[in-house]
Design an enzyme around this catalytic site. Sequence first.
Site, mmCIF file in Angstrom:
data_model
loop_
_atom_site.group_PDB
_atom_site.id
_atom_site.type_symbol
_atom_site.label_atom_id
_atom_site.label_comp_id
_atom_site.label_asym_id
_atom_site.label_seq_id
_atom_site.Cartn_x
_atom_site.Cartn_y
_atom_site.Cartn_z
ATOM 1 C CB CYS A 129 3.141 8.246 3.922
ATOM 2 S SG CYS A 129 4.150 7.878 5.377
ATOM 3 C CG HIS A 249 1.218 11.206 7.632
ATOM 4 N ND1 HIS A 249 0.788 10.487 8.728
ATOM 5 C CD2 HIS A 249 2.254 10.499 7.108
ATOM 6 C CE1 HIS A 249 1.536 9.395 8.859
ATOM 7 N NE2 HIS A 249 2.431 9.378 7.879
HETATM 8 P P1 NAP Z 1 2.089 -3.639 9.587
HETATM 9 O O1 NAP Z 1 0.669 -3.245 9.763
HETATM 10 O O2 NAP Z 1 2.916 -3.910 10.790
HETATM 11 O O3 NAP Z 1 2.129 -4.940 8.621
HETATM 12 C C1 NAP Z 1 3.324 -5.614 8.344
HETATM 13 C C2 NAP Z 1 3.072 -6.652 7.275
HETATM 14 O O4 NAP Z 1 4.317 -7.292 6.950
HETATM 15 C C3 NAP Z 1 2.124 -7.754 7.729
HETATM 16 O O5 NAP Z 1 1.343 -8.208 6.661
HETATM 17 C C4 NAP Z 1 3.098 -8.851 8.169
HETATM 18 O O6 NAP Z 1 2.574 -10.152 8.121
HETATM 19 C C5 NAP Z 1 4.150 -8.690 7.085
HETATM 20 N N1 NAP Z 1 5.390 -9.374 7.499
HETATM 21 C C6 NAP Z 1 6.062 -9.227 8.646
HETATM 22 N N2 NAP Z 1 7.122 -10.086 8.695
HETATM 23 C C7 NAP Z 1 7.088 -10.766 7.526
HETATM 24 C C8 NAP Z 1 7.892 -11.814 6.962
HETATM 25 N N3 NAP Z 1 8.932 -12.309 7.625
HETATM 26 N N4 NAP Z 1 7.565 -12.282 5.739
HETATM 27 C C9 NAP Z 1 6.506 -11.795 5.075
HETATM 28 N N5 NAP Z 1 5.690 -10.826 5.552
HETATM 29 C C10 NAP Z 1 5.987 -10.308 6.752
HETATM 30 O O7 NAP Z 1 2.889 -2.562 8.756
HETATM 31 P P2 NAP Z 1 2.384 -1.566 7.592
HETATM 32 O O8 NAP Z 1 2.026 -0.258 8.183
HETATM 33 O O9 NAP Z 1 1.405 -2.252 6.722
HETATM 34 O O10 NAP Z 1 3.745 -1.318 6.820
HETATM 35 C C11 NAP Z 1 4.479 -2.331 6.225
HETATM 36 C C12 NAP Z 1 5.669 -1.695 5.514
HETATM 37 O O11 NAP Z 1 5.186 -0.878 4.451
HETATM 38 C C13 NAP Z 1 6.513 -0.757 6.390
HETATM 39 O O12 NAP Z 1 7.508 -1.436 7.088
HETATM 40 C C14 NAP Z 1 7.053 0.204 5.388
HETATM 41 O O13 NAP Z 1 8.257 -0.296 4.852
HETATM 42 C C15 NAP Z 1 5.989 0.259 4.333
HETATM 43 N N6 NAP Z 1 5.152 1.469 4.499
HETATM 44 C C16 NAP Z 1 5.275 2.433 3.580
HETATM 45 C C17 NAP Z 1 4.530 3.583 3.669
HETATM 46 C C18 NAP Z 1 4.756 4.692 2.714
HETATM 47 O O14 NAP Z 1 5.059 5.733 3.172
HETATM 48 N N7 NAP Z 1 4.616 4.535 1.447
HETATM 49 C C19 NAP Z 1 3.630 3.763 4.689
HETATM 50 C C20 NAP Z 1 3.496 2.769 5.637
HETATM 51 C C21 NAP Z 1 4.281 1.611 5.512
HETATM 52 P P3 NAP Z 1 2.088 -10.920 9.465
HETATM 53 O O15 NAP Z 1 0.692 -10.436 9.727
HETATM 54 O O16 NAP Z 1 2.120 -12.356 9.061
HETATM 55 O O17 NAP Z 1 3.049 -10.571 10.550
HETATM 56 C C1 3JM Z 2 9.022 1.809 7.666
HETATM 57 O O1 3JM Z 2 4.844 7.022 9.122
HETATM 58 C C2 3JM Z 2 5.864 6.313 8.950
HETATM 59 O O2 3JM Z 2 6.473 5.775 9.894
HETATM 60 C C3 3JM Z 2 6.432 6.150 7.564
HETATM 61 C C4 3JM Z 2 6.123 4.852 6.859
HETATM 62 C C5 3JM Z 2 7.162 3.788 7.104
HETATM 63 C C6 3JM Z 2 8.242 3.576 6.221
HETATM 64 C C7 3JM Z 2 8.387 4.346 4.964
HETATM 65 O O3 3JM Z 2 7.567 4.182 4.078
HETATM 66 O O4 3JM Z 2 9.354 5.103 4.810
HETATM 67 C C8 3JM Z 2 7.015 2.995 8.237
HETATM 68 C C9 3JM Z 2 7.963 2.021 8.517
HETATM 69 C C10 3JM Z 2 9.179 2.594 6.526
HETATM 70 C C11 3JM Z 2 10.336 2.318 5.608
HETATM 71 O O5 3JM Z 2 11.406 2.889 5.819
HETATM 72 O O6 3JM Z 2 10.181 1.526 4.685
#
Ligand code: NAP
Ligand code: 3JM
Length: 345
Positions: A129, A249
Amino acid sequence: MSNVNVAIVGATGAVGTKILEKLLARKFPINSIKLLASKRSAGKEIVANDQRFIVEETQPEAFEGVDIAFFSAGGHISEMFAEEAVKRGAVVIDNTSAFRMVEAIPLVVPEVNLDALRQHKGIIANPNCSTIQMVAALQPIREKFGLKRLVVSTYQAVSGAGAEAIAELEAQTKKFETRADIKAELLPSADGEKHYPIAFNAIPQIDAFDDSGYTLEELKMMNETKKIFGLPELQISATCVRLPIVTGHSESVYIELDQEGVSVDDLRGVLSHAPGIVLQDDFMAQSYPMPLFAEGKDEIFVGRLRKDPDHPTGFHLWIVADNLLKGAALNSVQIAESLITIRTS
Ligand code: NAP
Ligand code: 3JM
């Protein structure tokens, strides 16, 4: 591809929820949507845009017949299932850090390096992000004046750390109202790491530390920026800080250009015409970007432009965006939209 079968892995999460919202709001040409999450959420109902969806467990077979699969359930889940989805004919748009630095996998911000998309072999990575909003805002400056060096400090919202982190900030804020001592909230964490209170705090650690003393979040920004710009020699250093802000952010970015003789007005000129950028830079009117007002917006806001008085090519900028939208869900959906444009053109 006009009727696309879509899957969202992590559909119950902070990012997955926004991906579904954006697909529906932007009228993505959907034939079917499959919402996938962990076993815990299987059977759960999600309503969006008056439509009812039932969440399914993420399993390899779930990707049968899927054309585009969005992944945002953490890097480990992407490592487990992305190849399975590709094997079954899907294109994966991955929001995690699992594949971002794999050389053969495109890391795409459509305003910056759309061409990279043409080289994909099934997986496309969505950058971090903080990286996305910075590179998109700097792209018009880089194109016109060249970039030599970047020093960035981030002010990151808790929603970047997921739905649980938002709930934690809300709970700690309520406790403070009753004068409870939140300093005592050194919470135990599953991996044995310290977990400091976030309310009324600033935590200069996002993700784990590398041996160098940088955090992985800082290294993501540094490495991803070089890859997206195609500038391996770019000098870049980052400090990433988590603040008690729900969404949005902010970044203080110091840049050194390749050329001398550039003015703040020259920078304003290129930024004012850049796609997806809103210039909010009138200090006399106290007009500058703030996360509270960027929440829910698709654009990246840029302001506080200043020339460094002691460096011939140095400038400061302040860059703000909704980390769940342009920083994650919106950028992923824009990648999917670009894929369809490329296929039909
Ligand atoms: P979050 O609100 O904690 O949501 C996590 C999601 O993953 C929920 O839908 C959860 O499902 C699912 N999950 C967890 N364990 C799982 C499993 N074993 N099998 C399938 N699904 C599972 O987190 P978020 O903020 O949405 O972020 C999720 C991920 O996206 C992060 O870890 C990161 O890698 C990525 N991300 C990227 C950016 C970016 O910068 N582009 C920003 C934020 C996040 P349940 O509800 O069933 O637990
Ligand atoms: C895992 O704000 C944040 O913490 C960044 C978003 C994030 C990431 C990511 O996109 O880099 C949260 C948790 C990850 C990851 O490394 O995939």
